[in-house]
Enzyme design. Structure first.
Site, PDB file in Angstrom:
ATOM      1  N   ASP A   1       1.146  -1.049   0.501  1.00  0.00           N
ATOM      2  CA  ASP A   1      -0.087   0.031  -0.277  1.00  0.00           C
ATOM      3  C   ASP A   1       0.924   1.123   0.184  1.00  0.00           C
ATOM      4  O   ASP A   1       1.121   1.594   1.161  1.00  0.00           O
ATOM      5  CB  ASP A   1      -1.060   0.160   1.435  1.00  0.00           C
ATOM      6  CG  ASP A   1      -1.676   1.026   0.875  1.00  0.00           C
ATOM      7  OD1 ASP A   1      -1.623   1.982   0.183  1.00  0.00           O
ATOM      8  OD2 ASP A   1      -2.830   1.370   2.353  1.00  0.00           O
TER       9      ASP A   1
ATOM     10  N   GLU B   1      -2.864   0.205  -4.500  1.00  0.00           N
ATOM     11  CA  GLU B   1      -2.232  -0.981  -3.326  1.00  0.00           C
ATOM     12  C   GLU B   1      -2.684  -2.174  -4.569  1.00  0.00           C
ATOM     13  O   GLU B   1      -2.808  -2.053  -5.693  1.00  0.00           O
ATOM     14  CB  GLU B   1      -4.265  -1.366  -2.592  1.00  0.00           C
ATOM     15  CG  GLU B   1      -3.892   0.214  -1.865  1.00  0.00           C
ATOM     16  CD  GLU B   1      -5.258   0.134  -0.241  1.00  0.00           C
ATOM     17  OE1 GLU B   1      -5.592  -1.118  -0.462  1.00  0.00           O
ATOM     18  OE2 GLU B   1      -5.761   0.799   0.141  1.00  0.00           O
TER      19      GLU B   1
HETATM   20 MG    MG Z   1      -2.338   4.039   0.087  1.00  0.00          MG
END
Ligand code: MG
Length: 406
Positions: A10, A107
């Site tokens: 992420d 992500e």
């Molecule tokens: Mg993020």
């Protein structure tokens, strides 16, 4: 079957981080990326860590953000740059596996089971990715390492920014079980409220509750979340060509106070249309039918459909047609409790572009589309809150429902 190793990567404060690469002079200033004032009613799409300290939140208005922090630097979004960096990120991930499932723009899940031996295991791969991303792109990522997707996602949320968290069968009781149920993927607000009323507050509580009991209360979804809590998610990491395509995409809200009058209804419809449009664009599809569902304070519900000509993935076009239906079917002074917008009859975006548009129109739409894409980030965030799929394994549809957060 051998245990899998899944990573969830992420990129931290993605929009704001990319903007700071483009504007290093603001590195230590509070910065917010905001949509155009007139088009977006000035909504904060992303903020950097300094702005966060002032309490500035994603999706709040520029007006309220400026009240919290008058010296806030407002930057317009550069969606092309975000897409470019997103591709670069995934290019780095590709060094370690070809099983990559992007989830939103910043992500991705990676199944690295097959490359563990080559690189020395999941943690070692995560460390390498973190280093590559920092050295080559100047961005930071948080990475979760686990034996399934749901826990890998939890892991990437656990230490932010720039953290790596491994969740194993040995430490899951310690790391995962104390977390609130709402941190588990695909548990929406209403489910959280219902679970809390039953005294189920943490993932550990959920794991300990009987699956039969949960099934009775929540149906199939109850079984799913029970399995997730116990670490029994067997969902594979799907490359985009393997993913299920929804038959319809919808979004609805139950408002905390009733809406009366067209202006209020337009304000209520706008975020729903934006979200549906963002989902369409994310899937590279257009809709040729729009459905509007309206419920009054007595829970009387009407549902009407209207064609979208030409088929579209634009929020503005959805909004116009939804308002048309509202004017046709609803008397202006009648209060509204709930609204749902659903895009139906979906088809691939490219075919429509070639056959139905001359160049100028195409260009206009492209501009509008670029503009609208700037909000895709927060829309996808909302989606993760409360994605629900068609019941009983019938044709899947993506539909979210949330309560007004006022
Ligand atoms: Mg993020």
């Amino acid at each position: 079957m051998a245990e899998r190793t899944i990573l969830h990567c992420d990129a931290n404060s993605f929009f704001a981080s990319v903007e700071l690469l483009l504007h290093p002079e603001y590195k230590d200033a509070p910065v917010a990326v905001c949509g155009s004032e007139e088009e977006r009613r000035g909504i904060v799409l992303a903020k950097n860590a300094v702005a966060k300290k002032y309490g500035i939140e994603t999706a709040e208005t520029v007006y309220s953000a400026k009240k919290k922090c008058p010296q806030l630097v407002i930057l317009p979004p550069h969606y092309d740059q975000y897409v470019k960096y997103s591709r670069e990120l995934n290019r780095i991930y590709e060094r370690y596996t070809d099983r990559i499932e992007p989830f939103g723009i910043d992500e991705s899940w990676l199944d690295v089971t097959g490359s563990r031996r080559l690189f020395g295991g999941g943690l070692a791969i995560a460390e390498r990715i973190r280093g590559d991303v920092k050295n080559e792109l100047g961005l930071t990522v948080s990475i979760g390492v686990s034996f399934n997707k749901v826990f890998a996602k939890l892991g990437s949320d656990y230490k932010k920014p720039d953290g790596i968290t491994e969740i194993t069968r040995e430490n899951m009781g310690q790391i995962v079980h104390p977390l609130p149920v709402g941190t588990l993927l695909f548990i929406g607000r209403r489910t959280i409220e219902a679970l809390e009323k039953m005294g189920i507050k943490t993932i550990g509580d959920l794991a300990a509750a009987g699956p039969l009991f949960l099934e009775k209360r929540f149906g199939k979804h109850g079984v799913t979340i029970s399995r997730y809590a116990r670490g029994e998610d067997e969902g594979p990491v799907l490359v985009p060509s393997e993913q299920d395509r929804a038959k319809s995409i919808g979004s609805g809200v139950t408002f905390s106070s009733d809406l009366v009058g067209e202006e209020a209804v337009e304000r209520g419809l706008m975020p729903l249309c934006e979200e549906v449009a963002a989902q369409l664009r994310y899937q590279n599809r257009v809709a040729s039918t729009l459905s509007l569902t309206v419920r009054d304070e007595f829970l009387r519900t009407i549902s009407r459909q209207i064609p979208l000509t030409p088929p579209t993935d634009l929020a503005k076009a959805l909004l116009d047609r939804a308002l048309e239906l509202y004017r046709l079917e609803w008397s202006p002074q009648k209060p509204i409790r709930m609204l749902t917008v659903t895009a139906m009859n979906l088809c691939e975006a490219e075919a429509e572009q070639i056959t139905l548009f001359d160049e100028e129109q195409h260009e206009k739409r492209q501009k509008r589309r670029d503009l609208e894409k700037t909000v895709d980030e927060i829309r996808s965030k909302y989606g993760k809150d409360a994605l629900s799929y068609g019941q009983n394994g019938t044709a899947p549809s993506v539909r979210r429902h949330r309560r007004d957060e006022n």
